[in-house]
Design an enzyme around this catalytic site. Structure first.
Site, short mmCIF file in Angstrom:
data_model
loop_
_atom_site.label_atom_id
_atom_site.label_comp_id
_atom_site.label_asym_id
_atom_site.label_seq_id
_atom_site.Cartn_x
_atom_site.Cartn_y
_atom_site.Cartn_z
N LEU A 11 -5.95 -35.47 -7.47
CA LEU A 11 -6.75 -36.14 -6.43
C LEU A 11 -8.19 -36.31 -6.89
O LEU A 11 -8.85 -35.34 -7.23
CB LEU A 11 -6.72 -35.31 -5.14
CG LEU A 11 -5.32 -34.91 -4.64
CD1 LEU A 11 -5.45 -34.23 -3.28
CD2 LEU A 11 -4.40 -36.10 -4.56
N GLY A 14 -12.22 -38.91 -3.66
CA GLY A 14 -13.31 -38.56 -2.74
C GLY A 14 -14.68 -38.93 -3.31
O GLY A 14 -14.85 -39.13 -4.51
N ARG A 18 -21.59 -34.09 -1.62
CA ARG A 18 -22.52 -32.99 -1.87
C ARG A 18 -23.11 -33.02 -3.29
O ARG A 18 -24.04 -32.28 -3.59
CB ARG A 18 -21.79 -31.65 -1.62
CG ARG A 18 -21.54 -31.39 -0.15
CD ARG A 18 -20.51 -30.29 0.10
NE ARG A 18 -19.13 -30.75 -0.06
CZ ARG A 18 -18.06 -29.98 0.10
NH1 ARG A 18 -18.19 -28.71 0.41
NH2 ARG A 18 -16.84 -30.48 -0.06
N GLN A 79 -6.65 -45.32 -3.54
CA GLN A 79 -6.64 -44.87 -2.14
C GLN A 79 -7.91 -45.42 -1.48
O GLN A 79 -9.01 -44.97 -1.77
CB GLN A 79 -6.65 -43.33 -2.05
CG GLN A 79 -6.58 -42.84 -0.61
CD GLN A 79 -7.14 -41.44 -0.43
OE1 GLN A 79 -7.85 -40.91 -1.29
NE2 GLN A 79 -6.84 -40.82 0.70
N THR A 85 -6.84 -35.56 1.98
CA THR A 85 -6.05 -35.18 0.79
C THR A 85 -4.56 -35.49 0.96
O THR A 85 -3.88 -35.83 -0.01
CB THR A 85 -6.23 -33.69 0.47
OG1 THR A 85 -6.06 -32.92 1.68
CG2 THR A 85 -7.62 -33.39 -0.09
N GLU A 161 -7.87 -25.05 7.61
CA GLU A 161 -9.18 -25.37 7.02
C GLU A 161 -10.27 -24.60 7.74
O GLU A 161 -10.17 -24.35 8.94
CB GLU A 161 -9.44 -26.88 7.14
CG GLU A 161 -8.57 -27.73 6.23
CD GLU A 161 -8.66 -27.30 4.78
OE1 GLU A 161 -9.72 -27.49 4.16
OE2 GLU A 161 -7.67 -26.76 4.24
N TYR A 339 -31.92 -34.86 -39.08
CA TYR A 339 -30.84 -35.46 -38.29
C TYR A 339 -29.75 -35.97 -39.24
O TYR A 339 -30.02 -36.77 -40.12
CB TYR A 339 -31.36 -36.62 -37.43
CG TYR A 339 -30.22 -37.37 -36.78
CD1 TYR A 339 -29.36 -36.73 -35.89
CD2 TYR A 339 -29.96 -38.71 -37.09
CE1 TYR A 339 -28.29 -37.39 -35.32
CE2 TYR A 339 -28.88 -39.37 -36.52
CZ TYR A 339 -28.05 -38.71 -35.63
OH TYR A 339 -26.98 -39.36 -35.08
N ASN A 359 -28.77 -44.06 -38.99
CA ASN A 359 -27.38 -44.52 -38.89
C ASN A 359 -27.19 -45.66 -37.90
O ASN A 359 -26.13 -46.25 -37.84
CB ASN A 359 -26.47 -43.35 -38.48
CG ASN A 359 -26.89 -42.76 -37.14
OD1 ASN A 359 -28.05 -42.78 -36.79
ND2 ASN A 359 -25.93 -42.24 -36.40
N ALA A 398 -39.35 -36.61 -52.17
CA ALA A 398 -39.85 -36.47 -50.80
C ALA A 398 -40.46 -37.78 -50.32
O ALA A 398 -41.00 -38.55 -51.11
CB ALA A 398 -40.89 -35.36 -50.75
C1 UD1 Z 1 -9.48 -28.69 -0.21
C2 UD1 Z 1 -8.38 -28.08 0.68
C3 UD1 Z 1 -8.73 -26.60 0.94
C4 UD1 Z 1 -8.87 -25.86 -0.38
C5 UD1 Z 1 -9.86 -26.56 -1.30
C6 UD1 Z 1 -9.79 -25.94 -2.69
C7 UD1 Z 1 -7.50 -29.85 2.12
C8 UD1 Z 1 -7.49 -30.41 3.50
N1 UD1 Z 1 -8.29 -28.80 1.93
O1 UD1 Z 1 -10.70 -28.65 0.50
O2 UD1 Z 1 -7.72 -26.00 1.73
O3 UD1 Z 1 -9.25 -24.52 -0.14
O4 UD1 Z 1 -9.55 -27.96 -1.46
O5 UD1 Z 1 -10.78 -26.44 -3.55
O6 UD1 Z 1 -6.79 -30.33 1.27
N2 UD1 Z 1 -9.71 -36.42 -2.14
C9 UD1 Z 1 -9.07 -37.64 -2.26
N3 UD1 Z 1 -8.92 -38.42 -1.16
C10 UD1 Z 1 -9.36 -38.04 0.06
C11 UD1 Z 1 -10.02 -36.80 0.18
C12 UD1 Z 1 -10.17 -36.00 -0.94
O7 UD1 Z 1 -8.64 -38.02 -3.36
O8 UD1 Z 1 -9.17 -38.82 1.02
C13 UD1 Z 1 -9.86 -35.58 -3.35
C14 UD1 Z 1 -11.30 -35.28 -3.70
O9 UD1 Z 1 -11.81 -36.26 -4.57
C15 UD1 Z 1 -11.22 -33.92 -4.36
C16 UD1 Z 1 -9.99 -33.29 -3.73
O10 UD1 Z 1 -9.26 -34.34 -3.12
O11 UD1 Z 1 -11.00 -34.02 -5.77
C17 UD1 Z 1 -10.33 -32.23 -2.71
O12 UD1 Z 1 -11.13 -32.80 -1.70
P1 UD1 Z 1 -12.36 -32.00 -1.09
O13 UD1 Z 1 -13.00 -32.86 -0.07
O14 UD1 Z 1 -13.21 -31.46 -2.16
O15 UD1 Z 1 -11.55 -30.84 -0.33
P2 UD1 Z 1 -12.08 -29.40 0.06
O16 UD1 Z 1 -12.92 -29.51 1.26
O17 UD1 Z 1 -12.67 -28.76 -1.14
CA CA Z 2 -13.38 -29.38 -3.23
#
Ligand code: UD1
Ligand code: CA
Length: 437
Positions: A11, A14, A18, A79, A85, A161, A339, A359, A398
């Protein structure tokens, strides 16, 4: 060998709010390698990986570009919008129609996970005949992670969560690592049944646990011992912490293998750098990318090795020296202020202080090679304009600028000849003061 194939879904759609960045979170680098690269390498190095899918969305072009250039066989799935997630995983459904193997689901922002742990995790899933295995860890400070909820008999029943948790649930220290192994044919229909009636209004992947428990499927948690492996990166501060963790682990491993590291606090060495025994690394050395350094070398203090260095034995790389994409053979010295980029240095070469391999042509944007053969040496402040070859045992005076190949055993000098004017200063003073008193 396993009974079934393993396909992976990573995944990475996102925004990574942050991180406060224009760059997608998973493309932030540790030692020049993006976070998503660490996750894909960990998956590929299990030896189990059959096919991988990366879910992309936010700044998808950039992420897809990186994947295409570095992990050609990995497919990206869009997506848009990002609804959570669980929604992210559901985008892979059409690609896995009728698939009957395991699916490993991971997050692109958890780069410290090792292939050994992933392999043990998949083995645990298969050996226990589970339908769904979730990786968990016990954290003293479980804040921000999903909590593993167990019933009175310690049976794992759900993940909650943080934002949806009751005070009692928040006190639970077992957290969800965000890594799952599922039997796809049993679990995949869960993704069409997720709901978003939760605190974040998202489709949570974590809700597949409750769904599977209700269906009487076999659900279990695999508690990881080395919890730093599941460290998730959500901010730049956590990114810096993760670099510290992988660096410390690398330095410990190198020291165990016989590398002497004078000051681990100021030494940074990328995970993909190999170093032979009895090499000494002095303080303030930064080594990034993929490199191979031999035995009995002396590196530093204050050296920068930037990727693609292949260094033999008994080589000296000294202070304020930068090395990039170069082969340096045994017993060669590049001691100070130089270098060396896109170069091949033979054995027993001596590079004088301040030597530069020029280079890169910024107009044509072409990078060219410098070849310096066995026994050759360059004087201080010489510039070698690539492409150029310095043949065996040649000597560069040199301050010379070398723009064509130099024959073996010859001396090349381009500076103006030295002129000495006897008593020049004396005469000046006499003229000004009317004679020396
Ligand atoms: C998530 C888990 C949490 C776990 C934590 C571990 C869920 C609901 N929660 O929370 O239980 O403890 O990871 O690190 O799954 N992403 C997508 N599409 C989306 C949303 C997120 O691809 O619509 C991807 C983000 O890019 C990221 C990953 O999913 O790589 C996790 O998303 P993030 O928002 O960081 O979840 P957490 O709040 O960390
Ligand atoms: Ca995360």
């Amino acid at each position: 060998m396993l009974n079934k194939k393993v396909k992976s879904i990573i995944l990475a759609a996102g925004k990574g709010t942050r991180m406060k960045s224009d760059l997608p979170k998973v493309l932030h680098c540790m030692f020049n390698k993006p976070l998503i690269g660490y996750v894909l390498d960990a998956v590929n190095n299990t030896g189990y990986a059959d096919e991988s899918f990366v879910i992309v969305g936010h700044e998808a072009d950039q992420v897809e570009n990186y994947i295409r250039n570095n992990y050609g066989s990995t497919k990206c799935i869009m997506q848009m919008p990002q609804l959570g997630t669980g929604d992210a995983v559901s985008k892979a459904l059409p690609y896995l129609n009728g698939y009957d193997g395991y699916v490993l689901i991971l997050c692109g922002d958890t780069p410290i996970i090792s292939s050994k742990t992933l392999k043990d995790f998949i083995d645990f899933h298969e050996n226990n005949d589970a339908d769904l295995t979730v990786m968990s860890a016990i954290f003293e400070n479980p804040k921000n992670y999903g909590r593993i909820i167990r019933d009175r008999n310690k049976k794992f029943t759900a993940i909650t969560e943080e934002k949806d948790a009751t005070a009692e649930q928040k006190a639970v220290k077992e957290v969800n690592a965000g890594i799952y192994c599922v039997n796809w044919s049993k679990i995949s229909s869960a993704f069409n049944n997720l709901r978003n009636d939760n605190a974040q209004g998202e489709y949570y992947l974590t809700d597949i646990v409750k769904w599977a428990v209700e269906k009487n499927l076999k659900v279990q948690a695999y508690i990881i011992e080395n919890k730093e492996e599941i460290f998730g990166i959500n901010s730049k501060q956590q990114l810096a912490e993760a670099v510290k963790i992988i660096n410390r682990n690398k330095l410990i491993k190198l020291m165990e293998e016989g590398v002497q590291i004078t000051d681990p606090d100021t030494t940074f060495i990328s995970p993909e750098t190999e170093i032979g025994a009895d090499t000494i690394i002095l303080p303030n050395v930064y080594i990034t990318g993929k490199n191979k350094i031999g035995c009995k070398c002396k590196i530093g203090p204050f050296s920068h090795i930037r990727d693609g260095a292949i260094i033999g034995n008994n080589v000296r790389i000294g202070n304020f020296v930068e090395i990039k994409k170069s082969v340096i053979k045994d017993n060669t010295n590049v001691s100070h202020l130089s270098y060396v980029g896109d170069a091949e240095l033979g054995e027993h070469v001596n590079i004088g202080a301040g030597t530069i391999t020029a280079n890169y042509n910024p107009i044509s944007k072409v990078k060219s090679k410098t070849i310096i053969k066995d026994g050759a040496n360059t004087g201080s402040n010489s510039v070698l304009v690539a492409p150029v070859t310095i043949n065996e045992n040649a000597s560069i005076g040199a301050l010379s600028v070398i723009t064509k190949d130099i024959e073996a055993y010859s001396l090349a000098v381009t500076r103006a000849p030295l002129k000495q004017i006897t008593n020049w200063v004396k005469k000046k003073i006499e003229k000004l003061s009317g004679g020396i008193k």
